[in-house]
Enzyme design. Structure first.
Site, PDB file in Angstrom:
ATOM      1  N   ARG A  74      -7.843  -1.843   8.730  1.00  0.00           N
ATOM      2  CA  ARG A  74      -9.005  -1.054   8.353  1.00  0.00           C
ATOM      3  C   ARG A  74      -9.710  -0.423   9.564  1.00  0.00           C
ATOM      4  NH1 ARG A  74     -13.153  -3.750   4.025  1.00  0.00           N
ATOM      5  NH2 ARG A  74     -14.126  -1.858   3.217  1.00  0.00           N
ATOM      6  N   ARG A 101      -5.388   7.582  17.167  1.00  0.00           N
ATOM      7  CA  ARG A 101      -6.676   7.661  16.484  1.00  0.00           C
ATOM      8  C   ARG A 101      -7.775   7.059  17.359  1.00  0.00           C
ATOM      9  NH1 ARG A 101      -9.179   8.222  11.257  1.00  0.00           N
ATOM     10  NH2 ARG A 101      -7.214   8.923  10.362  1.00  0.00           N
ATOM     11  N   GLU A 149     -13.100   2.744   5.277  1.00  0.00           N
ATOM     12  CA  GLU A 149     -13.075   2.255   6.657  1.00  0.00           C
ATOM     13  C   GLU A 149     -14.386   2.393   7.432  1.00  0.00           C
ATOM     14  OE1 GLU A 149      -8.591   3.060   8.156  1.00  0.00           O
ATOM     15  OE2 GLU A 149      -9.593   4.772   7.232  1.00  0.00           O
ATOM     16  N   GLN A 182       0.819  -1.209   0.000  1.00  0.00           N
ATOM     17  CA  GLN A 182       0.000   0.000   0.000  1.00  0.00           C
ATOM     18  C   GLN A 182       0.853   1.259   0.000  1.00  0.00           C
ATOM     19  OE1 GLN A 182      -2.503  -2.091   3.388  1.00  0.00           O
ATOM     20  NE2 GLN A 182      -3.353  -0.074   2.997  1.00  0.00           N
TER      21      GLN A 182
END
Length: 762
Positions: free
Chosen positions: A345, A313, A719, A200
């Site tokens: 995810r 997060r 997500e 990615q």
């Protein structure tokens, strides 16, 4: 300006290749006859010092060309994405079962794997730290606990009319991409190295490979055509595989390929972080939260990897959809002798949101009311109310649309009628119990590390009007490429088949960010739009000069230029511009605006906007066995003005399934020695077709519109839908609650065994 390819359900650009088996992945790239194959030699203990490594039998094994240890690496022995604490090959110390110690280079894949098992390694064993409890007792922290706080939560909780406290344990999750980790490196002239990666983050592979080879970054080229799934597991975890292939290619002078089988992938690579969340909350009689305190205890594994960003997060998402005027979250990042937890995810958001959703249900159980009412009571205000509120980190929530989404979903799903019917069913059914739950999501879109919110694009228009573009995003099956092609087709007013996108390539787009954080279409779409607009503006200037009029009098609509009373097609102008030496190539660069964030103070605007959605799930459980089944799920999700509804539907459906898989069937289990015992499809259970809801209804919210200036006012969809899987966990908990008076503290994954255990608890 509209074209047939804006907001239309266009098929995935590789769909026909996928179903016919013609899609080319790294393992499908034709290899030279002298290509060598690699395999890691792995640690068999979870923690200890390396006393001696005897590799004689390995070197003498059939087909072995070379055996590489840490001392053979030309440059740095480090593949960490940020913190320089993750050696590619262990040198003095091993930190988990499955850690690479040496690298075998052989003539075949089978010979490399067989030889890797012949090493004789002597360890000085040390006591490993495996569980969260063990890490807390050992004070095994990566950094001091981070705390975000607003108001006076302790004081407010102590004075609140009602209080509850509890906890929830949330297991990790294996990404289980269909295509395993793989890379191939081919030496080039002038000290160059070509790497075909399943990553990615091509730029990170490029940078770390350059470090490992002790060469400038411009000597490394990385190409990613597509991945067979990634889900965050190929954001940082693909880098060691690519670096190992590059090192072997450098030292042997031949193409080298490294791929993992499923067991190796499980044992070596990272997974979703598992959390233990404790909470205390004070609230009034209506269920309005007055003060709340969370503790997040997170198993991060043996190295930092991306754990700091993941845990940060999670701290930002403790509120989910609810205004928390007095709140504190304490985050403990724990080092353990297990695989290094990594991106998955949602990146910490799902775990935190599961925590606050548990709190909402607990409040409802305490007050003996429908949890739906408590959710609506605590929602951030709608923009229509003109009473906007700030998050616990100081960001104003300007566009919370959940009141409207909830109202519509409650109606279309017949929630209240079904809830009443379920209560009646449970009264007459002693063994089988049903449950129903509705849960929302408010998910922040952007990388929390602000400088990552940038993207580049390169667009060429050829003499015949055909278009070629390249951008910094990678395709992992999510449909990014077709969405970006739709952007180019829209901006040029041309048929979609006239646009060709080449693989992600660090030679074309430098310094790219990972395709992650649901930002791929947002940032790469805007960069592509900017590049296309540059070319169109050039063509307008050319026509204006040719006709001796101001540029403002030249218009471009749906693929046609209007100059006074004359109309020119796109192809006509392109051909004319070429003969007049007008550049038909442009780069576009986009940096997401308005972002500012201080992770230590816990204040700022880390997100450009929020994505919203909600799901209602109904389940049935067998109270004698703990078995369960999802009867029906209704989803209403906000994607703004969708670029491609078909692609977005696929993301919503797939994300939801992956979300409830994490919370119900997928269990990672380490024994007390630190060995992962669930390391294959036979022991690790992802959802199958038979696990899907018997009735799944998905709808895009028709009133969706992004208030921020995103690409065509669309919203990210990668997500957020995964988090809607929490509705299944809550529904199972609701079914259990029908059998007991105390609140059912159901942990995840809610396997049949765990459901049965919860049923039997007093």
């Amino acid at each position: 300006m509209t074209t047939p390819y804006t907001s239309q359900s266009v098929p995935h650009d590789s769909a026909h290749l996928h179903v016919t088996g013609k899609a080319q992945y790294v393992d499908d790239i034709p290899t030279h006859r002298d290509t060598l194959h690699l395999a890691f030699g792995l640690s068999k203990i979870a923690k200890g010092k390396l006393q001696s490594i005897d590799l004689v039998d390995v070197k003498n094994a059939q087909g072995v060309v070379k055996v590489i240890t840490a001392s053979d690496i030309p440059g740095k022995n480090d593949v960490s994405p940020a913190h320089s604490n993750e050696p590619l090959l262990a040198q003095d110390q091993v930190e988990y079962i499955g850690q690479p110690i040496f690298l075998v280079v052989a003539d075949t894949y089978t010979n490399a794997r067989k030889a890797a098992r012949l090493a004789k390694i002597v360890y000085e064993r040390e006591l490993p730290v495996i569980t969260i409890d063990q890490a807390l007792k050992a004070e095994s922290f990566f950094e001091k606990p981070l705390v975000y706080e607003v108001g006076e939560p302790d004081l407010v909780i102590s004075k609140a009319p009602h209080n509850v406290e509890g906890q929830i344990e949330l297991g990790g999750q294996e990404q289980f991409y269909l295509e395993g980790q793989i890379a191939m490196a081919i030496p080039q002239e002038q000290d160059g190295m070509m790497i075909y990666a399943s990553s990615q983050h091509p730029s990170e592979v490029q940078h770390k490979a350059a470090d490992c080879l002790n060469t400038p970054i411009n000597n490394i080229r990385v190409e990613v055509r597509r991945m067979g799934g990634a889900f965050g597991g190929k954001e940082s975890q693909a880098t060691p595989i690519a670096c190992a292939a590059a090192i072997a290619a450098k030292l042997t002078g031949k193409p080298c390929k490294l791929k993992f089988d499923r067991d190796d992938d499980f044992m070596i690579t990272g997974k979703r972080h598992d959390f233990w969340i404790k909470y205390r909350v004070g609230f009034d009689q209506s269920g309005k939260i007055q003060g709340i305190v969370f503790q997040h205890y997170i198993r991060c594994g043996w190295s930092l990897d991306l754990s700091l960003a993941v845990c940060d997060r999670a701290m930002l998402h403790i509120d989910n959809a609810y205004h928390l005027p007095h709140a504190r979250v304490e985050s403990y990042r724990l080092k353990t002798n297990t695989q290094s937890a990594t991106a998955f995810r949602g990146f910490g958001g799902p775990q935190a949101i599961a925590g606050i959703e548990r709190v909402i249900d607990h409040i409802a159980h305490h007050l003996r009311v429908d949890p739906c009412e408590i959710r609506q009571t605590n929602f951030y205000p709608s923009p229509r109310s003109r009473k906007l509120k700030k998050t616990h980190y100081g960001m104003i929530v300007k566009d919370c649309q959940l009141s409207e989404i909830f109202s519509e979903l409650l109606s279309t799903s017949n929630y209240y009628e079904r809830r009443k019917a379920i209560r009646e069913w449970n009264q007459s059914s002693p063994i089988l119990k049903k449950g129903i739950a509705i849960s929302p999501v408010k998910y922040g879109i952007s990388f929390t590390l602000s400088h990552l919110n940038q993207a580049g694009s390169l667009v060429h228009v050829y003499q015949d009007g055909s278009i070629h573009l390249n951008h910094g995003g990678t395709e992992m099956g999510q449909g990014l490429m077709v969405k970006i092609a739709q952007v180019a087709a829209h901006e040029f007013g041309q048929p979609l088949h006239s646009v060709r996108i080449s693989p992600a390539d660090t030679d074309k787009i430098p310094n790219t960010s990972a395709t992650a954080a649901s930002s791929g279409a947002d940032i790469n779409g805007m960069a592509t739009k900017i590049a296309c607009n540059k070319i169109v503006d050039r063509l307008k200037d050319f026509l204006a000069l040719e006709h001796q009029i101001p540029t403002e009098q030249v218009t471009f609509i749906a693929g046609e230029f209007q100059v006074r009373n004359e109309t020119y097609t796109f192809k006509e102008v392109i051909a004319k511009a070429y003969t007049n030496r007008i550049s038909l190539s442009a780069t576009g660069f986009y940096a997401t605006p308005k972002l500012h964030w201080n992770r230590f103070k816990g204040q700022g605007r880390p997100f450009f906007y929020f994505a919203y959605g909600a799901a209602v799930s109904e389940v049935i459980i067998d109270t004698l066995t703990g078995e369960n089944k999802i009867i029906r799920t209704d989803i209403l999700h906000d994607v703004g003005r969708s670029i491609n509804p078909a692609i977005d539907f696929g993301q919503i459906e797939g994300g939801f399934v992956q979300g409830y898989g994490w919370l119900t069937t997928e269990e990672l289990f380490w024994d007390n020695k630190g060995e992962l015992k669930t390391h294959a499809p036979s022991t690790y259970k992802i959802p199958t077709c038979s696990d899907r809801p018997l009735d799944l209804r998905v709808k895009l919210w028709e009133n969706g519109w992004n208030k921020e200036q995103t690409i065509y006012n669309s919203k990210a969809v990668g997500e957020p839908p995964l988090i809607l899987g929490i509705s299944v966990l809550l529904a199972i908990s609701d079914a259990i609650a029908a059998t007991k008076s105390s609140y059912p503290s159901l942990n995840a994954p809610a396997t049949p065994e765990r459901i049965l255990t919860t049923l039997l608890q007093s």
